[in-house]
Design an enzyme around this catalytic site. Sequence first.
Site, PDB file in Angstrom:
ATOM      1  N   ASP A  93      -8.522  -6.552   3.153  1.00  0.00           N
ATOM      2  CA  ASP A  93      -7.382  -5.766   2.715  1.00  0.00           C
ATOM      3  C   ASP A  93      -6.330  -5.842   3.811  1.00  0.00           C
ATOM      4  O   ASP A  93      -6.109  -4.895   4.543  1.00  0.00           O
ATOM      5  CB  ASP A  93      -7.793  -4.319   2.454  1.00  0.00           C
ATOM      6  CG  ASP A  93      -6.649  -3.493   1.879  1.00  0.00           C
ATOM      7  OD1 ASP A  93      -5.667  -4.088   1.401  1.00  0.00           O
ATOM      8  OD2 ASP A  93      -6.731  -2.260   1.919  1.00  0.00           O
TER       9      ASP A  93
ATOM     10  N   HIS B 184       3.013  -5.919   6.923  1.00  0.00           N
ATOM     11  CA  HIS B 184       4.255  -5.142   6.928  1.00  0.00           C
ATOM     12  C   HIS B 184       5.097  -5.531   8.133  1.00  0.00           C
ATOM     13  O   HIS B 184       4.598  -5.581   9.250  1.00  0.00           O
ATOM     14  CB  HIS B 184       3.959  -3.640   6.970  1.00  0.00           C
ATOM     15  CG  HIS B 184       3.146  -3.161   5.819  1.00  0.00           C
ATOM     16  ND1 HIS B 184       3.589  -3.212   4.520  1.00  0.00           N
ATOM     17  CD2 HIS B 184       1.900  -2.631   5.766  1.00  0.00           C
ATOM     18  CE1 HIS B 184       2.667  -2.724   3.717  1.00  0.00           C
ATOM     19  NE2 HIS B 184       1.620  -2.371   4.442  1.00  0.00           N
TER      20      HIS B 184
ATOM     21  N   ALA C 171       1.083   1.862   6.220  1.00  0.00           N
ATOM     22  CA  ALA C 171      -0.257   1.926   6.804  1.00  0.00           C
ATOM     23  C   ALA C 171      -0.931   0.557   6.783  1.00  0.00           C
ATOM     24  O   ALA C 171      -0.535  -0.333   6.042  1.00  0.00           O
ATOM     25  CB  ALA C 171      -1.096   2.926   6.026  1.00  0.00           C
TER      26      ALA C 171
END
Length: 117
Positions: free
Chosen positions: A10, A14, A26
């Site tokens: 995962d 960003h 996050a």
Amino acid sequence: GQKKFFLGTDSAPHEVGNKHSACGCAGVFSAHASLEFYAEVFEDAGCLERLEAFSSQNGADFYGFARNTETVVLKRETWTPPAAYPFAGGRLVPLRAGETIRWKLQEREPGFCASCK
């Protein structure tokens, strides 16, 4: 070695400006070395021989899919991820930037997989 456990990543790519803000995004970017990170963990736990099943067999078996017939090669070779990668007009800081990683995914030979781009 339980077959009901298998790899899932995962990664969260960003851009730094979006991550370091009042309502920052996050997660961490780990896609640049996911398999290498898993190899280190399995090696440290003394069960490196279970990495292949965890990463490429158990999930396919669990879902009833055919196992992938292509392979990748991890080599015990140290390398260091860069401080950042260019991304979305800014930069993306990878997990463990500037730190030594003990395993390295080897480059595929040209023509290794005609459908892989």
